[in-house]
Design a protein around this motif. Structure first.
Motif, PDB file in Angstrom:
ATOM      1  N   GLU A  50       1.617   6.371  -7.171  1.00 28.70           N
ATOM      2  CA  GLU A  50       0.512   7.137  -7.750  1.00 28.70           C
ATOM      3  C   GLU A  50       0.806   8.638  -7.715  1.00 28.70           C
ATOM      4  OE1 GLU A  50      -1.732   5.904  -9.483  1.00 28.70           O
ATOM      5  OE2 GLU A  50      -2.739   4.159  -8.601  1.00 28.70           O
TER       6      GLU A  50
ATOM      7  N   ARG B 171       0.824  -1.215   0.000  1.00 29.99           N
ATOM      8  CA  ARG B 171       0.000   0.000   0.000  1.00 29.99           C
ATOM      9  C   ARG B 171       0.859   1.267   0.000  1.00 29.99           C
ATOM     10  NH1 ARG B 171      -3.290  -2.894   3.710  1.00 29.99           N
ATOM     11  NH2 ARG B 171      -2.248  -1.805   5.442  1.00 29.99           N
ATOM     12  N   ASP B 172       1.912   1.269   0.810  1.00 30.08           N
ATOM     13  CA  ASP B 172       2.784   2.446   0.875  1.00 30.08           C
ATOM     14  C   ASP B 172       3.481   2.682  -0.465  1.00 30.08           C
ATOM     15  OD1 ASP B 172       2.055   2.758   3.480  1.00 30.08           O
ATOM     16  OD2 ASP B 172       3.930   1.972   4.342  1.00 30.08           O
TER      17      ASP B 172
ATOM     18  N   HIS C 204       0.928   4.030  -2.997  1.00 27.49           N
ATOM     19  CA  HIS C 204       0.563   5.425  -2.734  1.00 27.49           C
ATOM     20  C   HIS C 204       1.638   6.369  -3.274  1.00 27.49           C
ATOM     21  CE1 HIS C 204      -1.181   8.890  -0.739  1.00 27.49           C
ATOM     22  NE2 HIS C 204      -0.027   9.135  -0.137  1.00 27.49           N
TER      23      HIS C 204
END
Length: 460
Positions: free
Chosen positions: A103, A96-97, A100
């Protein structure tokens, strides 16, 4: 095609013999009628047991069996014993990190907005489970055509004599295809790094997925920190998802071209007579040898070759765009970005698991030369005309570069400059949104099962 497509590959005979039950009932030799009937009875009993254990899947490919085999092989192969792995909180957090951060960087490198609404960490088993529906769409047309060719090849007398046995032959064919698919998926799932590494939208729509355990194994051979590799791969996955989410025609065009190729599969039925002369009914090994001789390998027609060329070009354009956009997004932020970029290119060029599996199942090999050419074209267009005009080309399939343009990217860039006013007048996001709204309106006008059709439409 250097690899025979679906249904024309055969399992390793040594592995097959390992799974065969030993003859504990005595040293019976073929010859006597009683022995022959006993052996036939044992064979039919084993066949019935095998069919009942293979699941209830119907159709040209037994997907229950494919999933069963893939998951069994993955369970036996073990997993990563160090660092993080999918399913652990550390692996989920790392994915997830990384996504993020990727993106945020991609927002500066493309006009296409984020395409993934969720980012997940998958195990190899998750990858098999989540991508199997798309593999079904890719493999069914090939398997149907191969199975149909076999049935058409049978003489009419043989069809009448076989009668009900033909359905059993169909089941056996579905099991053979399922076994081939299951083994291929297990091999691919143990090495693939992201859900889009094959270049196709295999996973659920708007879902970015990375496989931390496989990424860890991949990182072991590199002199780069694991976190750096994770962010780079997350950027590639996110860039793919931006295309697949915001270019409505792309997913359908990719999968439909595979189907178009499959519909042209034919088998040279005249080879059956030659094949029959090589088979000794009392020696099962002779059947396998005859089948693997290449006599029944389907021939590539001009129409199929044209479909393959279109698919190769489109896949190259996708991969080339992702390569350029990720390089621009990452820039100097990751010290090892250039080395990682070249490592992934070599992974493709040396025929990595994605290419080998896709070539076996569909008969297509991705040509690295096309991918590098596409990357060079997108880089040239961006340098000369800017990021906006480069990405606006995705707003309609008619604006996309062709195979000839990959051979002469300079001429394409010049032509784009001459016709640029028409493209400048386009608002690509508005065009894509209009296309999406039109598709949703068409679905809402259809009577009944609107949810099902909507789900199907979102997946391509």
């Amino acid at each position: 095609m250097s690899n025979p497509p679906f249904g024309f590959g055969f399992p390793d005979p040594d592995k097959r013999r390992e799974n065969e039950p030993s003859n504990s009932g005595g040293e019976q030799q073929p010859g006597s009628g009683a022995d022959a009937f006993q052996q036939l009875g044992q064979m039919l009993s084993q066949l019935g047991q095998m069919l009942s254990q293979a699941g209830s899947s119907s159709g040209p490919v037994n997907y229950d069996l494919a999933k069963q085999i893939a998951l069994q092989r993955l369970a036996g192969s073990g997993g990563s014993s160090m660092g993080f792995s999918a399913g652990d909180q550390s692996g989920d957090t790392a994915v997830r990190d990384a996504a993020h951060l990727a993106e945020l960087w991609l927002d500066e490198a493309t006009i296409l907005p984020a395409g993934a609404s969720t980012t997940v960490a998958w195990t190899a088993r998750d990858w098999v489970d989540k991508t199997l529906p798309t593999w079904q769409r890719l493999c069914d047309p090939v398997a149907k055509q191969v199975s149909g060719a076999w049935m058409q090849a049978l003489p009419e007398e043989a069809k009448q004599a076989a009668g009900p046995l033909l359905s059993m032959v169909g089941q056996m064919g579905g099991m053979a295809f399922g076994s081939q698919l299951g083994n291929a998926l297990a091999e691919l799932a143990s090495e693939v790094l992201t859900s889009t590494e094959v270049g196709l939208p295999l996973g659920p729509a708007t879902t970015s997925a990375l496989l931390p355990a496989n990424i860890e194994k991949f990182t072991e051979g590199l002199e780069r920190p694991g976190s750096e590799v994770m962010v780079f791969l997350a950027a590639r996955e996110a860039a793919h998802q931006r295309l697949f989410a915001h270019v409505p025609w792309l997913r359908q065009r990719l999968l439909a071209t595979v189907e178009e190729f499959a519909h042209g599969i034919t088998v040279d039925t005249s080879a059956l007579e030659q094949l029959a002369g090589q088979v000794d009914p009392s020696n099962p090994a002779s059947i396998e040898q005859a089948m693997s001789s290449g006599l029944l390998e389907p021939k590539t027609t001009p129409e199929q070759q044209a479909a393959l060329n279109r698919l190769e070009t489109l896949l190259a354009l996708v991969e080339g765009w992702v390569d350029v956009v990720v390089a621009e997004a990452v820039g100097d932020r990751l010290p090892g970005a250039d080395a990682l970029r070249e490592t992934l290119r070599r992974r493709r060029a040396t025929g990595g698991p994605a290419e080998q599996t896709f070539a076996t199942l569909v008969g297509l090999e991705l040509r690295p030369r096309r991918m590098r050419a596409a990357s060079a074209l997108w880089k040239l267009v961006g340098d000369r005309h800017g990021m906006d005009k480069r990405d606006q080309l995705w707003s309609h399939p008619d604006l996309m570069p062709t195979a000839e343009d990959l051979d002469d990217p300079m001429e394409f860039a010049d032509r784009l400059g001459r016709s640029g006013e028409a493209i400048d007048d386009l608002d690509p996001i508005a065009e894509l949104e209009r296309t999406r709204q039109a598709e949703e309106q068409a679905k809402s006008d259809e009577p009944g099962d609107q949810d099902d059709s909507g789900e199907s439409g979102s997946k391509g």
